[in-house]
Motif scaffolding. Sequence first.
Motif, PDB file in Angstrom:
ATOM      1  N   ILE A   1      39.704  49.777  38.707  1.00 51.89           N
ATOM      2  CA  ILE A   1      39.805  48.479  38.559  1.00 51.89           C
ATOM      3  C   ILE A   1      38.655  47.744  38.899  1.00 51.89           C
ATOM      4  O   ILE A   1      38.144  47.653  39.969  1.00 51.89           O
ATOM      5  CB  ILE A   1      40.914  47.871  38.880  1.00 51.89           C
ATOM      6  CG1 ILE A   1      42.276  48.385  38.908  1.00 51.89           C
ATOM      7  CG2 ILE A   1      41.146  46.202  38.583  1.00 51.89           C
ATOM      8  CD1 ILE A   1      43.643  47.933  39.567  1.00 51.89           C
ATOM      9  N   ASP A   2      37.838  47.473  37.828  1.00 53.63           N
ATOM     10  CA  ASP A   2      36.404  46.712  38.113  1.00 53.63           C
ATOM     11  C   ASP A   2      36.817  45.056  37.812  1.00 53.63           C
ATOM     12  O   ASP A   2      37.242  44.727  36.936  1.00 53.63           O
ATOM     13  CB  ASP A   2      35.412  47.083  36.976  1.00 53.63           C
ATOM     14  CG  ASP A   2      35.242  48.418  37.271  1.00 53.63           C
ATOM     15  OD1 ASP A   2      35.443  49.195  38.422  1.00 53.63           O
ATOM     16  OD2 ASP A   2      34.520  49.322  36.320  1.00 53.63           O
ATOM     17  N   VAL A   3      36.492  44.329  39.119  1.00 58.15           N
ATOM     18  CA  VAL A   3      36.408  42.922  38.731  1.00 58.15           C
ATOM     19  C   VAL A   3      34.802  42.620  38.691  1.00 58.15           C
ATOM     20  O   VAL A   3      34.096  42.649  39.850  1.00 58.15           O
ATOM     21  CB  VAL A   3      37.129  42.364  39.955  1.00 58.15           C
ATOM     22  CG1 VAL A   3      37.138  40.838  39.900  1.00 58.15           C
ATOM     23  CG2 VAL A   3      38.415  42.626  40.275  1.00 58.15           C
TER      24      VAL A   3
ATOM     25  N   VAL B   1      37.223  51.116  48.232  1.00 56.14           N
ATOM     26  CA  VAL B   1      36.319  49.908  47.569  1.00 56.14           C
ATOM     27  C   VAL B   1      34.877  49.947  47.526  1.00 56.14           C
ATOM     28  O   VAL B   1      34.383  50.600  48.732  1.00 56.14           O
ATOM     29  CB  VAL B   1      36.764  48.562  48.106  1.00 56.14           C
ATOM     30  CG1 VAL B   1      36.429  47.391  47.406  1.00 56.14           C
ATOM     31  CG2 VAL B   1      38.553  48.543  48.357  1.00 56.14           C
ATOM     32  N   THR B   2      34.545  49.991  46.480  1.00 56.42           N
ATOM     33  CA  THR B   2      32.725  49.878  46.433  1.00 56.42           C
ATOM     34  C   THR B   2      32.469  48.591  45.635  1.00 56.42           C
ATOM     35  O   THR B   2      33.164  47.829  45.330  1.00 56.42           O
ATOM     36  CB  THR B   2      32.281  51.150  45.581  1.00 56.42           C
ATOM     37  OG1 THR B   2      32.508  51.074  44.370  1.00 56.42           O
ATOM     38  CG2 THR B   2      32.717  52.428  46.303  1.00 56.42           C
ATOM     39  N   LEU B   3      31.024  48.276  46.135  1.00 54.98           N
ATOM     40  CA  LEU B   3      30.614  47.026  45.618  1.00 54.98           C
ATOM     41  C   LEU B   3      29.011  47.051  45.276  1.00 54.98           C
ATOM     42  O   LEU B   3      28.215  47.828  45.888  1.00 54.98           O
ATOM     43  CB  LEU B   3      30.750  45.927  46.879  1.00 54.98           C
ATOM     44  CG  LEU B   3      29.902  44.885  47.266  1.00 54.98           C
ATOM     45  CD1 LEU B   3      30.462  43.733  45.981  1.00 54.98           C
ATOM     46  CD2 LEU B   3      30.177  43.988  48.428  1.00 54.98           C
ATOM     47  N   GLN B   4      28.791  46.223  44.083  1.00 54.33           N
ATOM     48  CA  GLN B   4      27.663  46.120  43.736  1.00 54.33           C
ATOM     49  C   GLN B   4      27.109  44.808  43.439  1.00 54.33           C
ATOM     50  O   GLN B   4      28.166  43.922  42.861  1.00 54.33           O
ATOM     51  CB  GLN B   4      27.280  46.976  42.437  1.00 54.33           C
ATOM     52  CG  GLN B   4      27.379  48.299  42.607  1.00 54.33           C
ATOM     53  CD  GLN B   4      27.387  48.994  41.137  1.00 54.33           C
ATOM     54  OE1 GLN B   4      28.333  48.942  40.226  1.00 54.33           O
ATOM     55  NE2 GLN B   4      26.460  49.710  40.850  1.00 54.33           N
TER      56      GLN B   4
ATOM     57  N   HIS C   1      34.672  47.499  42.602  1.00 54.01           N
ATOM     58  CA  HIS C   1      35.194  48.688  41.981  1.00 54.01           C
ATOM     59  C   HIS C   1      36.481  49.174  43.140  1.00 54.01           C
ATOM     60  O   HIS C   1      36.140  49.425  44.067  1.00 54.01           O
ATOM     61  CB  HIS C   1      34.308  49.844  42.023  1.00 54.01           C
ATOM     62  CG  HIS C   1      33.176  49.534  41.189  1.00 54.01           C
ATOM     63  ND1 HIS C   1      32.985  49.545  39.764  1.00 54.01           N
ATOM     64  CD2 HIS C   1      31.730  49.288  41.640  1.00 54.01           C
ATOM     65  CE1 HIS C   1      31.880  49.324  39.492  1.00 54.01           C
ATOM     66  NE2 HIS C   1      31.014  48.943  40.429  1.00 54.01           N
ATOM     67  N   ILE C   2      37.603  49.124  42.586  1.00 57.02           N
ATOM     68  CA  ILE C   2      38.711  49.368  43.159  1.00 57.02           C
ATOM     69  C   ILE C   2      39.216  50.789  42.652  1.00 57.02           C
ATOM     70  O   ILE C   2      39.747  50.790  41.533  1.00 57.02           O
ATOM     71  CB  ILE C   2      40.015  48.326  43.093  1.00 57.02           C
ATOM     72  CG1 ILE C   2      39.380  46.885  43.276  1.00 57.02           C
ATOM     73  CG2 ILE C   2      41.206  48.595  43.747  1.00 57.02           C
ATOM     74  CD1 ILE C   2      38.850  46.805  44.730  1.00 57.02           C
TER      75      ILE C   2
END
Length: 762
Positions: A553-555, A602-605, A615-616
């Motif tokens: 799941i991308d927020v 969880v990753t983060l950009q 990015h979940i």
Amino acid sequence: MKMGRPLKVLLGEDNQADAELVLRQLRKAGFAPEWTRVDNEAALRQALRERPDVVLCDYGMPQFTGLQALGVVQEVDPGIPFVLISGTIGEDTAVEAMRLGALDYLLKDRLARLGPAVEAALAQGRLRRESRHATESLQLFRTLVDQSSDAFEVIERATARFIDINECACRELGYSREELLRMGVFDIDPMVSPGLWTGFMERLQRDGCVTGETVHRRKDGTLFPVEFNSRLVRLDREYVVSVVRNISERKQAVEALQKSEERFREMAENIDEVFWMTNAAKDRMLYISPGYERIWGRTCAEVYARPRTWIDAILPEDRARVLAAATTKQATGEYAEEYRIVRPDGSVRWIHDRAFPIRDSHGKVCRIVGVASDVTGRKDLEAQFLRAQRLEAVGTLAGGIAHDLNNILAPMMMITGLLKGRLTAPEDVKTLGMLEGSVHRGANIVRQLLTFSRGLGGEKVAVQVRHLIKEMTALMKETFPREIAIRDQCAGDLWPVLGDPTMLHQVLMNLCVNSRDAMPGGGELRLVATNVELDGAAARVHPKARPGKYVVIDVVDTGHGIPPEILDRVFDPFFTTKGIGQGTGLGLSTVLGIVESHGGFVTLQSEPGHGTVFHIHLPAVDFGGGGVVPAADSPSLAGGGEMILVVDDEENIGTMTRLVLEQKNYRVLVARDGREALARLVENQDAVRLVITDMMMPVMGGAALIRALRTLRPGLRVIATSGLEQDAAVRKELEQLGVLDVIPKPSPAPLILKAVRTALGR
């Protein structure tokens, strides 16, 4: 193209693929490795001639082991940092490696920590080299003292006897060292009487340093004039430390001093620290070592021409403190400050600066000498350690208060269930609803604390992420500002995930609210869901990832983004950039805790001015037919007169549980701890059909009680209750003891009744 930091790496690895993985992690950590790979002892010894910055070595190789490689490195140059890497390594082996000189060890499936580990190893290597330099400097100092053309004497004040003396003094006086250590001042100086010695001590006490002239008597009886410089040193006792010079050979002594100064300059110009010297007024730099150019990034010529350059480089927040300390403490020998400097390239370094006064023959301060060290690496390690301590303290605090808070909320939640059927007046029903909402809100707060501190997980069912996103999109379109365009993009064939729908809904809500706050002037918010399958190589990129199928799941928002300097802190509990009263700092830490409790990561950009993407990754599940397992029909919650033993050290919880059960036609016994529960069970023989016990109680806890019950009544049904999530070992033990269910605290009455009815129906 941005280049990494140069790093000479010696890789002890027989597998080329694993070597490439290590190099990739180093580049990802910001290094530009220049590497050599070896897989046998001979090649290792050959490669060590090039003096690498760090050695990264596999533990198990066909021709030699990592411990053997460590022995070779320690033999050739113990100052080279050594990090052990292995696919599997036992704790005993790791401890042995650290004992033998390894600075760290890593597992190959957790190489995300390689960058920090290498940074720490390099810093520790520097500390080892500095320590070795300090030891060598001390040895050199002793050598200089013993080889000095001046006599060096240490005399105990109380007895006026020699405690130490150098070779020059022995030669001048014609005695052996052993003979002089049995003698004292009165034996070699005919001009000194007990009264004169007392006056000399008073001058030393007052002035700190006394210089003068006297005569010494050799073993053969001849006298020769000497010049002395004495200081009073306080250790376990008071000592007089004196430098004594034969004035008849002054020219030779001057030449020896010049040689000594040359040796000092050689030493000062080759150490990592900055050695500096100024006049007493601090307006002229008399000497500064080349280490200044390496640490400050400026030339020595600049600071010679304008001594103020040193002060101007200090960070403004530290400058006033350092100036005040330099003014008041450098002349007294008490100056030891840590401060930050800004290099010309904008980078900041931490400096540990010490200074000492040099006095002339009259005791007046004539020069200030000091040593400045770059301690940036140590400060970084301290910051990492303090951050880890802070997170551990928060987790401990959350777990500690959860039990008591849940015990307070549990009876309140059950009371609302009991009163719902009894109150009919609209005002009473409204008041009861307010109470129920407050209780649930308190329980949710405790749940959030436990989520990021321990990864609390609720009841998990098959969840279709598409439905959650549709609900969230509809909710946001109704409540978010109209200036924010909201869109959802979900793949039509999304795999289901196993999770708690409420908690996953909370993940989306926290992230969407974060995105909304990042776009005060409007923008676009997208929720995107896709299927992804990670292979082994892709999974190794993130330490929490495992190979397999994931729903991602991308927020995505187009907000102001996150500055790089705080990017690695956004998941810290209670960290927030919002104003007071606008955020608790629990949102993203709760997201991380929930996702990891579901087996995901969880990753983060983010880039300032260009928005943020979270990015979940949630593990997908396969039920064969692809559908959700249908729920069984709910049994009737009413009892048939069965006797239930309720065990809880909180009287309110025991009472309210009894009232809830009795209202549904159960007979209830209540006990305050495990011992009382066993007595009640013995009194009622086989009448008790079910035991509901708290896990945390005084005298006898829940686990001990259940073990005792299995001895008395092996087939007795048992339900456990707890305000804390049980760890894997406790859950396994409860399963082995035949516990049918674990009810979280606090829980509403229907959940308790459903668990009881289900247990009795088995």
